[in-house]
Design a protein around this motif. Structure first.
Motif, PDB file in Angstrom:
ATOM      1  N   MET A 223      -4.442  15.218 -10.431  1.00  0.00           N
ATOM      2  CA  MET A 223      -5.616  14.701  -9.730  1.00  0.00           C
ATOM      3  C   MET A 223      -6.839  14.690 -10.626  1.00  0.00           C
ATOM      4  O   MET A 223      -7.659  13.787 -10.552  1.00  0.00           O
TER       5      MET A 223
ATOM      6  N   VAL B 114     -10.130  -5.681 -10.508  1.00  0.00           N
ATOM      7  CA  VAL B 114     -11.502  -6.133 -10.235  1.00  0.00           C
ATOM      8  C   VAL B 114     -12.258  -6.277 -11.549  1.00  0.00           C
ATOM      9  O   VAL B 114     -12.948  -7.276 -11.787  1.00  0.00           O
TER      10      VAL B 114
ATOM     11  N   PHE C 143       7.585  19.375   2.485  1.00  0.00           N
ATOM     12  CA  PHE C 143       6.328  18.753   2.872  1.00  0.00           C
ATOM     13  C   PHE C 143       6.220  18.675   4.378  1.00  0.00           C
ATOM     14  O   PHE C 143       7.140  18.244   5.055  1.00  0.00           O
TER      15      PHE C 143
ATOM     16  N   ALA D  23      -5.579   2.811  -6.396  1.00  0.00           N
ATOM     17  CA  ALA D  23      -6.994   2.453  -6.501  1.00  0.00           C
ATOM     18  C   ALA D  23      -7.367   2.139  -7.944  1.00  0.00           C
ATOM     19  O   ALA D  23      -8.145   1.222  -8.212  1.00  0.00           O
ATOM     20  N   ILE D  24      -6.776   2.904  -8.884  1.00  0.00           N
ATOM     21  CA  ILE D  24      -7.080   2.649 -10.306  1.00  0.00           C
ATOM     22  C   ILE D  24      -6.614   1.252 -10.700  1.00  0.00           C
ATOM     23  O   ILE D  24      -7.329   0.507 -11.374  1.00  0.00           O
TER      24      ILE D  24
ATOM     25  N   MET E 123      -2.694  19.414  -3.807  1.00  0.00           N
ATOM     26  CA  MET E 123      -3.378  18.437  -4.644  1.00  0.00           C
ATOM     27  C   MET E 123      -4.888  18.510  -4.482  1.00  0.00           C
ATOM     28  O   MET E 123      -5.638  18.105  -5.350  1.00  0.00           O
TER      29      MET E 123
ATOM     30  N   THR F  74       5.296  11.661   0.179  1.00  0.00           N
ATOM     31  CA  THR F  74       4.916  12.884   0.887  1.00  0.00           C
ATOM     32  C   THR F  74       4.078  13.784  -0.025  1.00  0.00           C
ATOM     33  O   THR F  74       2.858  13.777   0.043  1.00  0.00           O
ATOM     34  N   VAL F  75       4.759  14.487  -0.918  1.00  0.00           N
ATOM     35  CA  VAL F  75       4.041  15.439  -1.770  1.00  0.00           C
ATOM     36  C   VAL F  75       3.041  14.730  -2.674  1.00  0.00           C
ATOM     37  O   VAL F  75       1.917  15.171  -2.851  1.00  0.00           O
ATOM     38  N   TYR F  76       3.466  13.596  -3.245  1.00  0.00           N
ATOM     39  CA  TYR F  76       2.596  12.904  -4.180  1.00  0.00           C
ATOM     40  C   TYR F  76       1.839  11.748  -3.542  1.00  0.00           C
ATOM     41  O   TYR F  76       1.409  10.836  -4.239  1.00  0.00           O
ATOM     42  N   LEU F  77       1.692  11.787  -2.227  1.00  0.00           N
ATOM     43  CA  LEU F  77       1.020  10.679  -1.545  1.00  0.00           C
ATOM     44  C   LEU F  77      -0.395  10.459  -2.069  1.00  0.00           C
ATOM     45  O   LEU F  77      -0.795   9.341  -2.387  1.00  0.00           O
ATOM     46  N   TYR F  78      -1.135  11.557  -2.201  1.00  0.00           N
ATOM     47  CA  TYR F  78      -2.542  11.459  -2.596  1.00  0.00           C
ATOM     48  C   TYR F  78      -2.689  10.880  -4.008  1.00  0.00           C
ATOM     49  O   TYR F  78      -3.386   9.876  -4.193  1.00  0.00           O
ATOM     50  N   PRO F  79      -2.004  11.458  -5.032  1.00  0.00           N
ATOM     51  CA  PRO F  79      -2.115  10.830  -6.350  1.00  0.00           C
ATOM     52  C   PRO F  79      -1.593   9.400  -6.375  1.00  0.00           C
ATOM     53  O   PRO F  79      -2.144   8.558  -7.090  1.00  0.00           O
TER      54      PRO F  79
ATOM     55  N   GLU G  38      -1.842   7.141  -4.015  1.00  0.00           N
ATOM     56  CA  GLU G  38      -2.889   6.246  -3.501  1.00  0.00           C
ATOM     57  C   GLU G  38      -4.011   6.077  -4.514  1.00  0.00           C
ATOM     58  O   GLU G  38      -4.557   4.986  -4.686  1.00  0.00           O
ATOM     59  N   ILE G  39      -4.378   7.177  -5.176  1.00  0.00           N
ATOM     60  CA  ILE G  39      -5.465   7.085  -6.156  1.00  0.00           C
ATOM     61  C   ILE G  39      -5.031   6.216  -7.336  1.00  0.00           C
ATOM     62  O   ILE G  39      -5.817   5.420  -7.863  1.00  0.00           O
ATOM     63  N   ALA G  40      -3.756   6.339  -7.726  1.00  0.00           N
ATOM     64  CA  ALA G  40      -3.256   5.484  -8.805  1.00  0.00           C
ATOM     65  C   ALA G  40      -3.348   4.019  -8.387  1.00  0.00           C
ATOM     66  O   ALA G  40      -3.712   3.154  -9.192  1.00  0.00           O
TER      67      ALA G  40
ATOM     68  N   LEU H 219      -6.330  11.585 -12.752  1.00  0.00           N
ATOM     69  CA  LEU H 219      -6.460  10.315 -12.019  1.00  0.00           C
ATOM     70  C   LEU H 219      -7.903  10.070 -11.608  1.00  0.00           C
ATOM     71  O   LEU H 219      -8.411   8.956 -11.718  1.00  0.00           O
TER      72      LEU H 219
ATOM     73  N   LEU I 102     -12.466   4.820   0.056  1.00  0.00           N
ATOM     74  CA  LEU I 102     -11.440   3.883  -0.414  1.00  0.00           C
ATOM     75  C   LEU I 102     -11.357   2.674   0.500  1.00  0.00           C
ATOM     76  O   LEU I 102     -11.349   1.523   0.044  1.00  0.00           O
TER      77      LEU I 102
ATOM     78  N   PHE J 267     -16.063   2.724  -6.169  1.00  0.00           N
ATOM     79  CA  PHE J 267     -14.808   3.256  -6.716  1.00  0.00           C
ATOM     80  C   PHE J 267     -15.094   4.410  -7.664  1.00  0.00           C
ATOM     81  O   PHE J 267     -14.358   5.396  -7.688  1.00  0.00           O
TER      82      PHE J 267
ATOM     83  N   LEU K  20     -10.176   6.913 -12.768  1.00  0.00           N
ATOM     84  CA  LEU K  20     -10.784   6.010 -11.785  1.00  0.00           C
ATOM     85  C   LEU K  20     -12.271   5.875 -12.073  1.00  0.00           C
ATOM     86  O   LEU K  20     -12.834   4.768 -12.093  1.00  0.00           O
TER      87      LEU K  20
ATOM     88  N   MET L 165      -2.742  18.815   1.177  1.00  0.00           N
ATOM     89  CA  MET L 165      -1.964  17.765   0.512  1.00  0.00           C
ATOM     90  C   MET L 165      -1.053  18.356  -0.566  1.00  0.00           C
ATOM     91  O   MET L 165      -1.092  17.957  -1.728  1.00  0.00           O
ATOM     92  N   SER L 166      -0.228  19.305  -0.189  1.00  0.00           N
ATOM     93  CA  SER L 166       0.718  19.974  -1.100  1.00  0.00           C
ATOM     94  C   SER L 166       0.051  20.446  -2.387  1.00  0.00           C
ATOM     95  O   SER L 166       0.566  20.214  -3.473  1.00  0.00           O
TER      96      SER L 166
ATOM     97  N   LEU M  66      -6.326  -1.263  -8.733  1.00  0.00           N
ATOM     98  CA  LEU M  66      -7.222  -2.225  -8.093  1.00  0.00           C
ATOM     99  C   LEU M  66      -8.492  -2.374  -8.914  1.00  0.00           C
ATOM    100  O   LEU M  66      -8.983  -3.490  -9.149  1.00  0.00           O
ATOM    101  N   VAL M  67      -9.033  -1.234  -9.383  1.00  0.00           N
ATOM    102  CA  VAL M  67     -10.259  -1.278 -10.195  1.00  0.00           C
ATOM    103  C   VAL M  67     -10.004  -2.072 -11.474  1.00  0.00           C
ATOM    104  O   VAL M  67     -10.832  -2.891 -11.881  1.00  0.00           O
TER     105      VAL M  67
END
Lengths: 484, 195
Positions: A134, B154, A5, B147-148, A73, B136-141, B143-145, A137, A22, A118, A141, A70-71, B150-151
């Motif tokens: 993704m 809420v 990475f 957010a889920i 994603m 690193t590699v899975y940073l994006y998923p 963060e989205i998880a 997810l 976000l 959201f 969401l 993002m690798s 958090l939703v």
């Protein structure tokens, strides 16, 4: 999956719209808690400026060519950018439409906007997903936010029932999708869509098992789109949910659903095109038949529009199943047009509703021309467009899709589509008859805030104007698919 | 030495797991389940899977089982009634049980151990490598998880919290100002004849 990475700021730059959404959604959530009831407007304004900001950032990061960051994603391509722009626009409009209805029913709370933002983030994630993880997810969401929005009217038994149905069937659909994804992962050893594509091209012996995975994925997608025979939730949810939420569910998420259909079936599973085309033909024909025929029997306007949605979903699948770039472009055009029309249709219901009164029966439209000729004209434009009468925008959308179907050699399918559009025209025209030739039963003046009236007028006129000049939007859709 | 520790914890695990389904008191069963979790966490530690072990203790013992105990203690479960259908469901139950056993034997029997992936190849602690991947590699998923979650929070609050109108609170300043007329009402009634 590249496991080495390297962290690049440029990657984060591409993600700017999602990061903004976000951050602002979380910020608005906190700010809203401290706002007194009379300052609720501020939440609305913040949400609207977030959407504008997100749209501007999408525009600023508009890609010259498709790039994966993002690798693996996240993919930033022209199709994604255009869909995101329309998603922001439609969510923006639906917030404007929602306001007076919510205020009249004591539902005007910050949560509506926070959950809406959201959901928008979820749609953005789905649109630019380049990894099964993704896709899932983003979908969750979006769906979780929508379940909560449907149930927001807690004292209404209908809304609670609708939310329950939506939740259970949505969970079932997610389960199906996940099942297909896990089989796919087992076969290709990757979640990355381009690696799945390579693995599929390389290995043709396992086609049978891959089609098995494909079946589950298509079922999951059909559930989310609401294609027959996986449409059962649509009428109940559309009718039971508070109208602004129905408006929200019926519009922007369809763009995101189209995007994941493209990502999964085209970006990931293109070698199985002959298999999924067949499945989509079945879904599409059934949707057009059931959607158009059952809509005739409805007396509830929201339910009628729900069945009309089902038939439109059948139509938009037509373009995808051709398996050509121009077919995808036609479908994308259809989806965008559909969301604009559906938004307008539900907005008219919102306009006619007032405190303590839901204008959701067809009879509530009676004599709309006598009560207010301008809104009757707007509704007429929307209905004619949905029926596909030239020169409205809906005609061009149907034309574009049918054109692709015929050139793909599926003439019989085009004939079925046309026949059932004609059947569908009946119930759209019945709305016109009710508005123009029947006497009004209820002469309460129609009142709405200025921004809503402006938005609705712009919405209706846009359908007409874009129908007279369909080239720019159509060219846009064709150019993002790599066609000039 | 490792072997002795392994067999010790494995024995405790098997003992605790069998007690879970044999003790009559549900609270004891839950506590035996906690013991089973602890011993399996210890076994995992021996396999250098320290993250999994810690997560098991934190999540299952710390949160899930405590919640479960609450539920068990709060609900008044009639044990006699739950045992009633035992003989009636025995054929179906044993059929399903045998089926699962056969499936497990088939799956485990067909398992080929990959010689290259033995313990000796594990160099970095797995918490570290997991963290490295996750951020690193899975940073994006990741963060989205977040957010889920958090939703979900809420949504749960928005759907269940009842504000002002529903909540009942005492107002001491009004309570002390109460007068006799607010509480007592003298009513004149005609005398009724006794029968």
């Amino acid at each position: 999956m590249d496991t080495t990475f390297t962290f690049a700021m440029a990657d984060l730059g591409v993600l700017a719209p999602e990061i903004l959404l976000l951050t602002m959604a979380s910020l608005i959530l906190v700010i809203d808690v401290y706002l007194p009831e009379r300052m609720r407007e501020f939440t609305f304004q913040l949400s609207q400026s977030t959407l504008i900001g997100a749209a501007l950032l999408v525009f600023a990061t508009y890609p010259t060519q498709s790039e994966v960051v993002m690798s693996g994603m996240y993919v930033n391509d022209a199709m994604g950018a255009v869909l995101k722009l329309f998603i922001s626009l439609i969510v923006f409009m639906s917030f404007i439409y929602a306001r007076s209805y919510l205020r009249a029913r004591d539902l005007y709370k910050g949560e509506f906007f926070v959950l809406g933002l959201f959901a928008t983030l979820g749609m953005f994630v789905m649109v630019s997903a380049h990894n099964l993880l993704m896709v899932y997810l983003g979908l969750e969401l979006l769906s979780l936010s929508l379940y909560a929005m449907v149930a927001m009217h807690r004292d209404s038994a209908n809304a609670t029932e609708a939310a329950m149905k939506y939740f259970v069937l949505g969970a079932l659909a997610s389960g199906m999708l996940l099942y297909g994804m896990s089989i796919l992962y087992g076969l290709t050893n990757s979640l990355d869509l381009s690696e799945i594509l390579t693995a599929m091209q390389a290995d043709s012996e396992q086609k049978m098992v891959m089609v098995f995975a494909l079946v589950f994925i298509v079922i999951g997608l059909a559930f989310k789109l609401g294609a027959v025979p996986f449409h059962m939730w649509i009428p109940d949810v559309y009718q039971g949910a508070p109208t602004p939420v129905t408006l929200f569910i019926s519009s922007a998420p369809k763009l995101a659903a189209f995007a994941i259909v493209m990502r999964l079936l085209v970006d990931g599973m293109a070698p199985l095109q002959d298999s999924w085309s067949g499945m989509l033909i079945i879904l599409s024909v059934l949707s057009m038949i059931i959607g158009n025929v059952v809509a005739i029997a409805q007396t509830n306007l929201k339910r009628m529009l729900a069945y009309s949605t089902i038939s439109h979903v059948g139509f938009l699948l037509l373009g995808v199943l051709t398996g050509t770039q121009s077919g995808y472009a036609a479908s994308m055009f259809y989806t965008i047009v559909y969301t604009l029309m559906s938004m307008g249709g539900f907005a008219v219901i919102l306009l006619l509703s007032r405190a303590g009164f839901e204008a959701e029966e067809l009879d509530d439209l009676k004599g709309l021309y006598d009560r207010n000729s301008w809104y009757a004209a707007i509704m007429a434009i929307l209905m004619l467009s949905m029926a596909g009468v030239p020169p409205m925008l809906g005609f061009w959308a149907k034309w574009a899709v049918l054109n692709q179907i015929v050139s793909a050699g599926l003439l019989w399918l085009a004939i079925v589509a046309v026949v059932f559009s004609v059947v569908g025209a009946f119930y759209y025209l019945r709305v016109l008859k009710l508005m123009y030739f029947d006497k009004p039963e209820d002469n309460t003046p129609i009142e709405a805030p200025l921004d809503m009236r402006l938005a609705l007028s712009a919405n209706g006129l846009a359908i007409l104007a874009l129908g007279l000049l369909p080239t720019p939007l159509m060219t846009l859709c064709f150019s993002v698919m790599g066609l000039s | 030495m490792t072997k002795i520790i392994f067999y010790l914890f494995a024995l405790i695990l098997v003992f605790a797991a069998s007690r879970v389904i044999t003790v009559r008191n549900p609270v004891h069963a839950a506590l035996f389940l906690v013991l089973a979790f602890f011993s399996s966490a210890a076994v995992w530690l021996l396999l250098h899977a320290e993250f999994l072990a810690i997560a098991l203790v934190l999540v299952y013992v710390g949160a899930v089982m405590v919640l479960f105990l609450f539920v068990v203690m709060m609900l008044d479960i009639n044990i006699a009634r739950t045992r009633e259908g035992f003989t009636r469901y025995l054929p179906v139950g044993s059929f399903v049980g045998v089926l699962i056993l056969v499936e497990m034997v088939l799956v485990v029997g067909a398992w080929k151990t990959d010689e290259s992936a033995t313990l000796s190849t594990v160099t970095a602690p797995n918490t570290e490598s997991l963290g490295n991947l996750l951020y690193t590699v899975y940073l994006y998923p990741f963060e989205i998880a977040a957010a889920i979650l958090l939703v979900a929070m809420v949504a749960a609050i928005a759907l269940t919290m009842r504000t002002k109108r529903q909540t009942k609170a005492q107002r001491p300043e009004q309570q002390v100002r109460v007068r006799r007329e607010d509480r007592v009402r003298l009513v004149n009634m005609p005398a009724e004849p006794r029968d």
